[in-house]
Design a protein around this motif. Sequence first.
Motif, PDB file in Angstrom:
ATOM      1  N   PHE A  72     -76.158 -61.099 -63.081  1.00 33.15           N
ATOM      2  CA  PHE A  72     -77.016 -60.114 -62.413  1.00 33.15           C
ATOM      3  C   PHE A  72     -76.277 -59.464 -61.234  1.00 33.15           C
ATOM      4  N   ALA A  73     -75.580 -60.286 -60.453  1.00 39.45           N
ATOM      5  CA  ALA A  73     -74.871 -59.760 -59.281  1.00 39.45           C
ATOM      6  C   ALA A  73     -73.759 -58.803 -59.690  1.00 39.45           C
ATOM      7  N   LEU A  74     -73.043 -59.127 -60.749  1.00 34.60           N
ATOM      8  CA  LEU A  74     -72.005 -58.217 -61.248  1.00 34.60           C
ATOM      9  C   LEU A  74     -72.612 -56.900 -61.727  1.00 34.60           C
ATOM     10  N   GLY A  75     -73.762 -56.990 -62.386  1.00 30.97           N
ATOM     11  CA  GLY A  75     -74.453 -55.778 -62.812  1.00 30.97           C
ATOM     12  C   GLY A  75     -74.823 -54.901 -61.630  1.00 30.97           C
ATOM     13  N   ALA A  76     -75.279 -55.531 -60.541  1.00 27.87           N
ATOM     14  CA  ALA A  76     -75.606 -54.770 -59.334  1.00 27.87           C
ATOM     15  C   ALA A  76     -74.373 -54.068 -58.783  1.00 27.87           C
ATOM     16  N   SER A  77     -73.230 -54.742 -58.817  1.00 31.83           N
ATOM     17  CA  SER A  77     -72.008 -54.121 -58.292  1.00 31.83           C
ATOM     18  C   SER A  77     -71.599 -52.910 -59.118  1.00 31.83           C
ATOM     19  N   VAL A  78     -71.812 -52.966 -60.438  1.00 32.28           N
ATOM     20  CA  VAL A  78     -71.513 -51.806 -61.287  1.00 32.28           C
ATOM     21  C   VAL A  78     -72.431 -50.637 -60.923  1.00 32.28           C
ATOM     22  N   CYS A  79     -73.706 -50.920 -60.748  1.00 32.93           N
ATOM     23  CA  CYS A  79     -74.658 -49.863 -60.368  1.00 32.93           C
ATOM     24  C   CYS A  79     -74.270 -49.226 -59.041  1.00 32.93           C
ATOM     25  N   TRP A  80     -73.847 -50.041 -58.101  1.00 36.45           N
ATOM     26  CA  TRP A  80     -73.510 -49.506 -56.773  1.00 36.45           C
ATOM     27  C   TRP A  80     -72.149 -48.845 -56.746  1.00 36.45           C
ATOM     28  N   ALA A  81     -71.303 -49.098 -57.744  1.00 31.30           N
ATOM     29  CA  ALA A  81     -70.051 -48.350 -57.862  1.00 31.30           C
ATOM     30  C   ALA A  81     -70.330 -46.929 -58.341  1.00 31.30           C
ATOM     31  N   ILE A  82     -71.331 -46.788 -59.195  1.00 34.08           N
ATOM     32  CA  ILE A  82     -71.691 -45.467 -59.731  1.00 34.08           C
ATOM     33  C   ILE A  82     -72.585 -44.709 -58.752  1.00 34.08           C
TER      34      ILE A  82
ATOM     35  N   TYR B  93     -65.451 -49.557 -58.957  1.00 34.48           N
ATOM     36  CA  TYR B  93     -65.202 -48.123 -58.792  1.00 34.48           C
ATOM     37  C   TYR B  93     -63.796 -47.768 -59.279  1.00 34.48           C
ATOM     38  N   ILE B  94     -62.811 -48.569 -58.886  1.00 41.02           N
ATOM     39  CA  ILE B  94     -61.435 -48.309 -59.304  1.00 41.02           C
ATOM     40  C   ILE B  94     -61.312 -48.372 -60.823  1.00 41.02           C
ATOM     41  N   LEU B  95     -61.920 -49.395 -61.419  1.00 42.72           N
ATOM     42  CA  LEU B  95     -61.857 -49.526 -62.882  1.00 42.72           C
ATOM     43  C   LEU B  95     -62.531 -48.342 -63.571  1.00 42.72           C
ATOM     44  N   LEU B  96     -63.721 -47.976 -63.101  1.00 45.97           N
ATOM     45  CA  LEU B  96     -64.461 -46.885 -63.732  1.00 45.97           C
ATOM     46  C   LEU B  96     -63.730 -45.555 -63.596  1.00 45.97           C
ATOM     47  N   MET B  97     -63.227 -45.262 -62.409  1.00 50.08           N
ATOM     48  CA  MET B  97     -62.544 -43.985 -62.193  1.00 50.08           C
ATOM     49  C   MET B  97     -61.219 -43.918 -62.946  1.00 50.08           C
ATOM     50  N   SER B  98     -60.565 -45.046 -63.093  1.00 51.19           N
ATOM     51  CA  SER B  98     -59.309 -45.066 -63.846  1.00 51.19           C
ATOM     52  C   SER B  98     -59.547 -44.812 -65.325  1.00 51.19           C
ATOM     53  N   VAL B  99     -60.600 -45.441 -65.859  1.00 52.98           N
ATOM     54  CA  VAL B  99     -60.883 -45.312 -67.291  1.00 52.98           C
ATOM     55  C   VAL B  99     -61.557 -43.988 -67.624  1.00 52.98           C
ATOM     56  N   LEU B 100     -62.578 -43.616 -66.836  1.00 55.85           N
ATOM     57  CA  LEU B 100     -63.398 -42.452 -67.181  1.00 55.85           C
ATOM     58  C   LEU B 100     -62.781 -41.133 -66.736  1.00 55.85           C
ATOM     59  N   ARG B 101     -62.086 -41.132 -65.599  1.00 58.27           N
ATOM     60  CA  ARG B 101     -61.539 -39.879 -65.071  1.00 58.27           C
ATOM     61  C   ARG B 101     -60.016 -39.849 -65.034  1.00 58.27           C
ATOM     62  N   GLY B 102     -59.401 -40.945 -65.409  1.00 60.43           N
ATOM     63  CA  GLY B 102     -57.949 -40.985 -65.382  1.00 60.43           C
ATOM     64  C   GLY B 102     -57.367 -40.876 -63.989  1.00 60.43           C
ATOM     65  N   GLU B 103     -58.125 -41.302 -62.967  1.00 57.25           N
ATOM     66  CA  GLU B 103     -57.668 -41.201 -61.587  1.00 57.25           C
ATOM     67  C   GLU B 103     -56.615 -42.259 -61.315  1.00 57.25           C
ATOM     68  N   SER B 104     -55.615 -41.872 -60.566  1.00 55.33           N
ATOM     69  CA  SER B 104     -54.500 -42.767 -60.280  1.00 55.33           C
ATOM     70  C   SER B 104     -54.677 -43.401 -58.903  1.00 55.33           C
TER      71      SER B 104
ATOM     72  N   ILE C 230     -53.652 -54.359 -56.584  1.00 52.34           N
ATOM     73  CA  ILE C 230     -53.386 -55.736 -56.148  1.00 52.34           C
ATOM     74  C   ILE C 230     -54.611 -56.298 -55.445  1.00 52.34           C
ATOM     75  N   GLY C 231     -55.223 -55.486 -54.571  1.00 57.26           N
ATOM     76  CA  GLY C 231     -56.436 -55.920 -53.894  1.00 57.26           C
ATOM     77  C   GLY C 231     -57.551 -56.242 -54.866  1.00 57.26           C
ATOM     78  N   SER C 232     -57.670 -55.431 -55.907  1.00 63.84           N
ATOM     79  CA  SER C 232     -58.706 -55.670 -56.915  1.00 63.84           C
ATOM     80  C   SER C 232     -58.476 -56.994 -57.628  1.00 63.84           C
ATOM     81  N   ILE C 233     -57.219 -57.278 -57.961  1.00 61.50           N
ATOM     82  CA  ILE C 233     -56.901 -58.537 -58.637  1.00 61.50           C
ATOM     83  C   ILE C 233     -57.180 -59.722 -57.717  1.00 61.50           C
ATOM     84  N   VAL C 234     -56.797 -59.601 -56.452  1.00 60.89           N
ATOM     85  CA  VAL C 234     -57.056 -60.666 -55.477  1.00 60.89           C
ATOM     86  C   VAL C 234     -58.561 -60.899 -55.344  1.00 60.89           C
ATOM     87  N   ALA C 235     -59.345 -59.807 -55.317  1.00 61.34           N
ATOM     88  CA  ALA C 235     -60.795 -59.932 -55.201  1.00 61.34           C
ATOM     89  C   ALA C 235     -61.379 -60.676 -56.393  1.00 61.34           C
ATOM     90  N   VAL C 236     -60.915 -60.353 -57.576  1.00 56.40           N
ATOM     91  CA  VAL C 236     -61.413 -61.020 -58.787  1.00 56.40           C
ATOM     92  C   VAL C 236     -61.051 -62.493 -58.781  1.00 56.40           C
TER      93      VAL C 236
END
Length: 296
Positions: A10-20, A263-274, A281-287
């Motif tokens: 549930f908490a991960l789902g909330a984070s996805v909603c708040w990224a969008i 947000y980083i994952l979504l923007m990279s996949v959906l918009r091809g943002e670099s 690295i920060g994202s990996i450390v967070a995970v």
Amino acid sequence: MAVPFLGEGFALGASVCWAIGPLVAYKGVEALGTFRFSMYRFFTAALALFLIAFALGDVPLGNTRAMAYLAASGVIGVALGEAALFQAVFLLGPRRSSVIFALHAPLTAVLGSVLFREAVMPLTLLGVTLAFAGVYAAVIFRAPTEKAGGVYHKPERARLGFLLVAVALACQVAGALLAKEVVDGVAPFFASFLRTFAATIAFLPVFLVLRGAPRAKGSAHLPIVLVSALVSTIGGMTLLLAALASTGIVRAVILSSMSPVMYILLMSVLRGESFPVQAWIGSIVAVVGAALAILA
């Protein structure tokens, strides 16, 4: 049969909603103004949540203590907190607002563990530290294509934006702690309705006084209001309350604060943002930190 890691999901789902959510909200605030956009979104979400809770038969009116706490949580965390945050996003831009607002997660986790007497093991503490450090790296190192500031992008407006983010942070922490106190005994959709309905009522006088004229004419902006209500309030808030009811506050807060990583994952996949290497690295450390905290 208990579902393992249900609250964490549930908490991960909330984070996805708040990224969008902020991506949609930014356009809505730009078109309608902060107060008009917030009022429309609160009302739309409250109506939808009541209909969902009523359809599910989850409208218990006997628990007055829970209703009072959730209403107070809605006034503070939703009406005041989100309105301040949306205006800050408009003045500062999404990234700088996120850098400061992300502080609500460690503050909520620390205060929550003390108030609700949750034991924090050394490995959990390490995981929490890594998770929040990773989240900060994800929001500090922005993409070259991302705008650094908001619409005004002037020093005097920036100071107001920073003040509003601080207000939003304090309100978010207080609202989450109030909700955690009573949410265990209330169905998530009804709990979300109580918070949003209270926010709608509390925000009405502010809206009537400060609404001003919409910046954009016509009804083309209404789908933005509907999508924002669906994603941020009905989705994000309900999932967070379900997480708080299903797992400890530290775990719920850690995972729901992963929205910059999402947000980083979504923007990279959906918009091809670099994004820069440091943000990845920060994202990996967070995970890794979140995984340590959960599995400890």
